[in-house]
Design a protein around this motif. Structure first.
Motif, short mmCIF file in Angstrom:
data_model
loop_
_atom_site.label_atom_id
_atom_site.label_comp_id
_atom_site.label_asym_id
_atom_site.label_seq_id
_atom_site.Cartn_x
_atom_site.Cartn_y
_atom_site.Cartn_z
N LYS A 27 0.87 -1.18 0.00
CA LYS A 27 0.00 0.00 0.00
C LYS A 27 0.90 1.22 0.00
O LYS A 27 1.89 1.28 0.73
CB LYS A 27 -0.90 0.03 1.24
N SER A 89 -2.16 -0.24 -13.57
CA SER A 89 -3.16 -0.37 -12.51
C SER A 89 -3.03 0.75 -11.48
O SER A 89 -3.52 0.62 -10.35
CB SER A 89 -3.01 -1.73 -11.82
N ASP A 92 -1.67 -0.11 -7.98
CA ASP A 92 -2.40 -1.05 -7.12
C ASP A 92 -1.90 -2.44 -7.50
O ASP A 92 -2.32 -3.01 -8.52
CB ASP A 92 -3.91 -0.92 -7.35
N LYS A 94 -2.34 -5.40 -6.29
CA LYS A 94 -3.34 -6.48 -6.33
C LYS A 94 -4.08 -6.46 -7.67
O LYS A 94 -4.22 -7.50 -8.31
CB LYS A 94 -4.32 -6.34 -5.17
N ASP A 95 -4.53 -5.28 -8.09
CA ASP A 95 -5.19 -5.17 -9.40
C ASP A 95 -4.22 -5.54 -10.52
O ASP A 95 -4.61 -6.19 -11.49
CB ASP A 95 -5.72 -3.76 -9.63
N ALA A 96 -2.98 -5.11 -10.38
CA ALA A 96 -1.97 -5.43 -11.39
C ALA A 96 -1.79 -6.94 -11.50
O ALA A 96 -1.73 -7.49 -12.60
CB ALA A 96 -0.64 -4.77 -11.05
N TRP A 97 -1.73 -7.61 -10.35
CA TRP A 97 -1.58 -9.06 -10.39
C TRP A 97 -2.79 -9.72 -11.04
O TRP A 97 -2.64 -10.63 -11.85
CB TRP A 97 -1.35 -9.67 -9.00
N ASP A 98 -3.98 -9.26 -10.70
CA ASP A 98 -5.19 -9.85 -11.29
C ASP A 98 -5.16 -9.73 -12.82
O ASP A 98 -5.48 -10.68 -13.53
CB ASP A 98 -6.44 -9.18 -10.73
N GLU A 99 -4.76 -8.57 -13.32
CA GLU A 99 -4.69 -8.36 -14.77
C GLU A 99 -3.57 -9.21 -15.40
O GLU A 99 -3.74 -9.78 -16.47
CB GLU A 99 -4.48 -6.88 -15.10
N TYR A 100 -2.44 -9.27 -14.73
CA TYR A 100 -1.33 -10.08 -15.24
C TYR A 100 -1.72 -11.55 -15.28
O TYR A 100 -1.43 -12.25 -16.25
CB TYR A 100 -0.09 -9.86 -14.36
N LYS A 102 -4.71 -12.79 -15.61
CA LYS A 102 -5.62 -12.96 -16.75
C LYS A 102 -4.84 -13.01 -18.06
O LYS A 102 -5.17 -13.79 -18.96
CB LYS A 102 -6.63 -11.80 -16.81
#
Length: 166
Positions: A27, A89, A92, A94-100, A102
């Motif tokens: 964060k 992202s 962020d 966490k959002d970056a990981w989610d997109e990566y 995917k």
């Protein structure tokens, strides 16, 4: 009471992943976010960038340990590529990981690394410093479209035939 551990001492501590835990995304304060938005040196990462990259690397390692079929080519696992997802992202992680993640699934489902390997194998001279691609991957649907409605700026050359420079 809360205390911080000096950076020099953290290397000896076990990572969250080593303890069987999922790493926590970093964060950032508004000041850190402003500094991240201004940073542009791709060779020397800031402490905040390293924090985000560390999270991405740990998530990637954990994912590949449980799903080795998702392992992409080395270029897609490079720090600069991971950092692009974090930047996109807005820092962020966490959002970056989610997109990566995917993107890893998308690449695996569509055989993107197989296509990459075919292009590299067919163009060794180019990828060794040459200036001309000899073979490109052309999707079968694009080949059919080219036959139905030829474009003036493309000439499809089947593999093994001499390429044409335009």
């Amino acid at each position: 009471t809360l205390f911080s551990i000096p950076h020099c001492c953290t290397a000896a501590l076990p990572t969250e992943r080593a303890l069987g835990m999922q790493p926590s995304p970093p964060k950032f304060s508004s000041e850190e976010l402003a500094a991240l938005a201004e940073s542009s040196n791709a060779r020397a990462f800031t402490q905040q960038q390293e924090m985000a990259l560390s999270y991405m690397r740990e998530m990637l390692a954990a994912t590949l340990a449980s799903h080795p079929e998702l392992k992409p080519c080395s270029e897609f696992m490079a720090d600069i590529r991971l950092l692009r997802f974090v930047r996109a992202s807005l820092w962020d992680a966490k959002d970056a990981w989610d997109e990566y993640h995917k993107a890893l699934q998308f690449r695996q489902a569509r055989g993107m690394d197989k296509v990459r390997d075919m292009v590299v194998a067919g163009n060794q001279e180019f990828f060794s410093g040459g200036n001309m691609l000899h073979e490109l991957y052309v999707h079968p649907a694009a080949q059919q479209a080219q036959e139905l409605q030829p474009r003036l700026f493309t000439i499809f050359t089947p593999p093994g035939e001499e390429s044409v420079q335009l």
